[in-house]
Write a protein that holds these residues in place. Structure first.
Motif, PDB file in Angstrom:
ATOM      1  N   VAL A  46       0.853  -1.192   0.000  1.00 48.12           N
ATOM      2  CA  VAL A  46       0.000   0.000   0.000  1.00 48.12           C
ATOM      3  C   VAL A  46       0.891   1.245   0.000  1.00 48.12           C
ATOM      4  CG1 VAL A  46      -1.734   1.310   1.297  1.00 48.12           C
ATOM      5  CG2 VAL A  46      -1.872  -1.194   1.180  1.00 48.12           C
ATOM      6  N   GLY A  47       0.632   2.129  -0.966  1.00 50.98           N
ATOM      7  CA  GLY A  47       1.405   3.363  -1.052  1.00 50.98           C
ATOM      8  C   GLY A  47       2.532   3.319  -2.070  1.00 50.98           C
ATOM      9  N   ASP A  48       2.924   2.087  -2.509  1.00 51.52           N
ATOM     10  CA  ASP A  48       3.917   2.013  -3.588  1.00 51.52           C
ATOM     11  C   ASP A  48       3.310   2.648  -4.846  1.00 51.52           C
ATOM     12  OD1 ASP A  48       5.613   0.569  -2.020  1.00 51.52           O
ATOM     13  OD2 ASP A  48       5.278  -1.368  -3.021  1.00 51.52           O
ATOM     14  N   GLN A  98      -3.714   7.072 -16.179  1.00 53.26           N
ATOM     15  CA  GLN A  98      -2.881   6.217 -15.328  1.00 53.26           C
ATOM     16  C   GLN A  98      -3.244   6.461 -13.863  1.00 53.26           C
ATOM     17  OE1 GLN A  98      -0.589   3.976 -16.423  1.00 53.26           O
ATOM     18  NE2 GLN A  98      -1.029   4.483 -18.554  1.00 53.26           N
ATOM     19  N   HIS A  99      -3.021   5.456 -13.033  1.00 56.43           N
ATOM     20  CA  HIS A  99      -3.252   5.612 -11.590  1.00 56.43           C
ATOM     21  C   HIS A  99      -2.512   6.835 -11.037  1.00 56.43           C
ATOM     22  CE1 HIS A  99      -4.630   1.453  -9.928  1.00 56.43           C
ATOM     23  NE2 HIS A  99      -5.410   1.893 -10.881  1.00 56.43           N
ATOM     24  N   ALA A 100      -1.239   6.994 -11.485  1.00 51.58           N
ATOM     25  CA  ALA A 100      -0.408   8.070 -10.926  1.00 51.58           C
ATOM     26  C   ALA A 100      -1.042   9.432 -11.203  1.00 51.58           C
ATOM     27  CB  ALA A 100       0.994   8.011 -11.522  1.00 51.58           C
ATOM     28  N   GLU A 101      -1.649   9.528 -12.368  1.00 47.62           N
ATOM     29  CA  GLU A 101      -2.261  10.793 -12.778  1.00 47.62           C
ATOM     30  C   GLU A 101      -3.521  11.073 -11.947  1.00 47.62           C
ATOM     31  OE1 GLU A 101      -3.199  10.209 -16.856  1.00 47.62           O
ATOM     32  OE2 GLU A 101      -4.366  12.071 -17.014  1.00 47.62           O
ATOM     33  N   VAL A 102      -4.367  10.052 -11.810  1.00 51.37           N
ATOM     34  CA  VAL A 102      -5.591  10.220 -11.018  1.00 51.37           C
ATOM     35  C   VAL A 102      -5.208  10.479  -9.560  1.00 51.37           C
ATOM     36  CG1 VAL A 102      -7.748   9.133 -10.252  1.00 51.37           C
ATOM     37  CG2 VAL A 102      -6.886   8.690 -12.556  1.00 51.37           C
ATOM     38  N   GLY A 103      -4.271   9.666  -9.061  1.00 53.13           N
ATOM     39  CA  GLY A 103      -3.887   9.774  -7.653  1.00 53.13           C
ATOM     40  C   GLY A 103      -3.326  11.147  -7.310  1.00 53.13           C
ATOM     41  N   ALA A 104      -2.499  11.697  -8.220  1.00 51.84           N
ATOM     42  CA  ALA A 104      -1.893  13.010  -7.948  1.00 51.84           C
ATOM     43  C   ALA A 104      -2.974  14.074  -7.831  1.00 51.84           C
ATOM     44  CB  ALA A 104      -0.909  13.364  -9.056  1.00 51.84           C
ATOM     45  N   THR A 110      -8.109  16.090  -1.949  1.00 54.06           N
ATOM     46  CA  THR A 110      -8.637  15.543  -0.674  1.00 54.06           C
ATOM     47  C   THR A 110      -7.600  14.780   0.144  1.00 54.06           C
ATOM     48  OG1 THR A 110      -9.299  13.455  -1.717  1.00 54.06           O
ATOM     49  CG2 THR A 110     -10.957  15.215  -1.667  1.00 54.06           C
ATOM     50  N   GLY A 111      -6.394  14.597  -0.384  1.00 56.55           N
ATOM     51  CA  GLY A 111      -5.385  13.825   0.347  1.00 56.55           C
ATOM     52  C   GLY A 111      -5.473  12.327   0.097  1.00 56.55           C
ATOM     53  N   PHE A 112      -6.433  11.883  -0.709  1.00 56.86           N
ATOM     54  CA  PHE A 112      -6.535  10.449  -1.023  1.00 56.86           C
ATOM     55  C   PHE A 112      -5.649  10.092  -2.211  1.00 56.86           C
ATOM     56  CE2 PHE A 112      -9.829   9.221   1.849  1.00 56.86           C
ATOM     57  CZ  PHE A 112      -9.807   7.827   1.827  1.00 56.86           C
ATOM     58  N   ASP A 113      -5.345   8.797  -2.350  1.00 59.73           N
ATOM     59  CA  ASP A 113      -4.561   8.322  -3.491  1.00 59.73           C
ATOM     60  C   ASP A 113      -5.077   6.935  -3.873  1.00 59.73           C
ATOM     61  OD1 ASP A 113      -2.636   8.086  -5.450  1.00 59.73           O
ATOM     62  OD2 ASP A 113      -0.932   8.346  -4.102  1.00 59.73           O
ATOM     63  N   PHE A 114      -4.877   6.570  -5.121  1.00 60.62           N
ATOM     64  CA  PHE A 114      -5.125   5.189  -5.540  1.00 60.62           C
ATOM     65  C   PHE A 114      -3.911   4.355  -5.146  1.00 60.62           C
ATOM     66  CE2 PHE A 114      -8.204   5.480  -9.448  1.00 60.62           C
ATOM     67  CZ  PHE A 114      -9.241   5.770  -8.593  1.00 60.62           C
ATOM     68  N   THR A 115      -4.144   3.136  -4.686  1.00 55.86           N
ATOM     69  CA  THR A 115      -3.057   2.177  -4.522  1.00 55.86           C
ATOM     70  C   THR A 115      -3.485   0.910  -5.248  1.00 55.86           C
ATOM     71  OG1 THR A 115      -1.481   1.230  -2.938  1.00 55.86           O
ATOM     72  CG2 THR A 115      -3.815   1.158  -2.308  1.00 55.86           C
ATOM     73  N   LEU A 116      -2.512   0.156  -5.754  1.00 50.56           N
ATOM     74  CA  LEU A 116      -2.822  -0.881  -6.736  1.00 50.56           C
ATOM     75  C   LEU A 116      -3.420  -2.151  -6.126  1.00 50.56           C
ATOM     76  CD1 LEU A 116      -2.627  -1.762  -9.691  1.00 50.56           C
ATOM     77  CD2 LEU A 116      -0.277  -2.488  -9.236  1.00 50.56           C
ATOM     78  N   ALA A 117      -4.507  -2.613  -6.734  1.00 52.41           N
ATOM     79  CA  ALA A 117      -5.090  -3.922  -6.419  1.00 52.41           C
ATOM     80  C   ALA A 117      -4.916  -4.800  -7.645  1.00 52.41           C
ATOM     81  CB  ALA A 117      -6.566  -3.786  -6.089  1.00 52.41           C
ATOM     82  N   GLY A 118      -4.377  -5.999  -7.447  1.00 49.98           N
ATOM     83  CA  GLY A 118      -4.203  -6.900  -8.583  1.00 49.98           C
ATOM     84  C   GLY A 118      -5.365  -7.867  -8.718  1.00 49.98           C
ATOM     85  N   SER A 129      -7.139   0.446   4.654  1.00 52.15           N
ATOM     86  CA  SER A 129      -6.283   1.400   3.948  1.00 52.15           C
ATOM     87  C   SER A 129      -6.965   2.755   3.783  1.00 52.15           C
ATOM     88  CB  SER A 129      -5.914   0.850   2.563  1.00 52.15           C
ATOM     89  OG  SER A 129      -5.180  -0.335   2.703  1.00 52.15           O
ATOM     90  N   MET A 130      -8.282   2.750   3.802  1.00 55.35           N
ATOM     91  CA  MET A 130      -9.003   4.020   3.644  1.00 55.35           C
ATOM     92  C   MET A 130      -8.721   4.960   4.826  1.00 55.35           C
ATOM     93  SD  MET A 130     -12.699   2.710   2.402  1.00 55.35           S
ATOM     94  CE  MET A 130     -12.877   1.500   1.112  1.00 55.35           C
ATOM     95  N   ALA A 131      -8.412   4.399   5.982  1.00 57.87           N
ATOM     96  CA  ALA A 131      -8.100   5.250   7.142  1.00 57.87           C
ATOM     97  C   ALA A 131      -6.841   6.061   6.878  1.00 57.87           C
ATOM     98  CB  ALA A 131      -7.914   4.389   8.390  1.00 57.87           C
ATOM     99  N   ARG A 132      -5.953   5.520   6.032  1.00 67.59           N
ATOM    100  CA  ARG A 132      -4.691   6.203   5.730  1.00 67.59           C
ATOM    101  C   ARG A 132      -4.748   6.943   4.398  1.00 67.59           C
ATOM    102  NH1 ARG A 132       0.018   3.032   5.307  1.00 67.59           N
ATOM    103  NH2 ARG A 132      -1.090   1.119   4.809  1.00 67.59           N
ATOM    104  N   GLY A 133      -5.941   7.024   3.811  1.00 68.24           N
ATOM    105  CA  GLY A 133      -6.073   7.797   2.572  1.00 68.24           C
ATOM    106  C   GLY A 133      -5.694   7.039   1.313  1.00 68.24           C
ATOM    107  N   TYR A 134      -5.824   5.713   1.350  1.00 65.98           N
ATOM    108  CA  TYR A 134      -5.538   4.926   0.152  1.00 65.98           C
ATOM    109  C   TYR A 134      -6.764   4.133  -0.271  1.00 65.98           C
ATOM    110  CZ  TYR A 134      -0.605   5.939   0.690  1.00 65.98           C
ATOM    111  OH  TYR A 134       0.595   6.579   0.789  1.00 65.98           O
ATOM    112  N   PHE A 135      -7.036   4.179  -1.569  1.00 63.62           N
ATOM    113  CA  PHE A 135      -8.120   3.366  -2.112  1.00 63.62           C
ATOM    114  C   PHE A 135      -7.539   2.365  -3.107  1.00 63.62           C
ATOM    115  CE2 PHE A 135     -11.423   2.028  -4.924  1.00 63.62           C
ATOM    116  CZ  PHE A 135     -12.429   1.728  -4.030  1.00 63.62           C
ATOM    117  N   HIS A 136      -7.843   1.072  -2.890  1.00 63.59           N
ATOM    118  CA  HIS A 136      -7.344   0.029  -3.791  1.00 63.59           C
ATOM    119  C   HIS A 136      -8.096   0.060  -5.118  1.00 63.59           C
ATOM    120  CE1 HIS A 136      -5.410  -1.637  -0.222  1.00 63.59           C
ATOM    121  NE2 HIS A 136      -4.664  -2.327  -1.055  1.00 63.59           N
ATOM    122  N   ALA A 137      -7.351   0.310  -6.180  1.00 63.31           N
ATOM    123  CA  ALA A 137      -7.961   0.375  -7.507  1.00 63.31           C
ATOM    124  C   ALA A 137      -7.218  -0.570  -8.445  1.00 63.31           C
ATOM    125  CB  ALA A 137      -7.881   1.811  -8.045  1.00 63.31           C
TER     126      ALA A 137
END
Ligand SMILES: [Fe+2]
Length: 289
Positions: A46-48, A98-104, A110-118, A129-137
């Protein structure tokens, strides 16, 4: 379950599971593509940063087709808060972001970011992970044979549903609220209760606007078919205990939806219920899991 259908059709190795009707199930090229994208996510923490994906012309064409359909459907059936958030996130019409583009962009808003779900993401990781501002996408695109339908969350669902949500502070606060409840509990029973409330709000929730139900749930927002039949769903007033007593369809149209008066009403309802939820009360509510 974690994200909508995430437990069912795709396994972590990229194979398609139980959904016998999956449109890509017998397409070797599609299966190979899914496998390759699942491999990219192997070992992801998470967060990579998410890897860059070179999307094919067929995948881009699917995106453009669904974008056009959802543009019209959102104007007709989405709530005001979603239409405003959509302006902020600026979903491109002509290409898959790209995830990086949406996440940025989300991070700035809002401080949220996408993190990768395979593939499969279990409740504890997905919700926590949502508590830390990450959504698995995810990064894969639905099968091109049926572009307006997907039996599982793909990148179109994640961008048009959760990406739009997470451009708005009111939505982001609800995701954090759910995440904070998830990290407080230990048992699968309690996590499942939180997941079920997530399902009836952030995936399938509607708001009453001017006497009409308007969609805010991500699963509704990413399906023009679901949006088009909102008036055929049974709409009940949002209540956490009623939602938890309501069976739901993992694949297929939801027969019952829960309506709130506003996003503040959604947040207040969840906060009131979740503040009392712990592993003991979860067991009393769901003694059989
Ligand atoms: Fe979702």
């Amino acid at each position: 379950m974690s994200d909508v259908w995430r437990r069912t059709p795709i396994a972590a190795d990229g194979t398609l599971g139980a959904a016998a009707e999956h449109p890509g199930r017998r397409d070797p090229l599609y299966l190979a593509r899914r496998h390759a994208l699942a491999e990219l996510a192997r070992g992801h923490r998470v967060g990579d940063p998410s890897p860059v994906v070179e999307y094919t012309e067929s995948e881009q064409a699917t995106w453009r087709r669904v974008h056009r359909a959802l543009d019209d459907a959102h104007r007709a059936y989405a709530c005001r808060a979603v239409l405003d958030a959509r302006e902020e996130v600026r979903v491109p019409a002509d290409r898959i972001p790209q995830h990086a583009e949406v996440g940025a962009r989300l991070r700035r808003l809002t401080g949220f970011d996408f993190t990768l779900a395979g593939g499969v993401v279990e409740n504890e990781r997905f919700l926590g992970s949502m508590a830390r501002g990450y959504f698995h996408a995810v990064q894969f695109v639905r099968h091109p044979a049926v572009p307006l339908y997907s039996p599982e969350p793909d990148i179109i669902h994640d961008v048009f549903g959760h990406g739009i949500h997470l451009a708005a502070p009111e939505f982001a606060a609800i995701y954090r609220l759910i995440g904070q409840a998830a990290v407080r509990v230990k048992t699968e029973a309690a996590l499942q209760i939180i997941s079920d409330l997530y399902w009836f709000t952030l995936e399938y929730g509607v708001l009453e606007e001017g006497g009409t139900p308007k969609a805010y749930g991500a699963a509704l927002l990413s399906s023009s078919g679901e949006l088009g039949r909102l008036d055929r769903s049974r709409i009940r007033d949002l209540n956490a205990l009623d939602a938890l007593a309501t069976p739901y369809e993992i694949s297929g149209y939801q027969p019952v939806l829960f309506a709130a008066r506003s996003l503040t009403h959604v947040a207040d309802t969840l906060a009131a219920f979740l503040s009392d939820l712990d592993d003991d009360s979860a067991l009393r509510l769901r003694p059989h899991g």
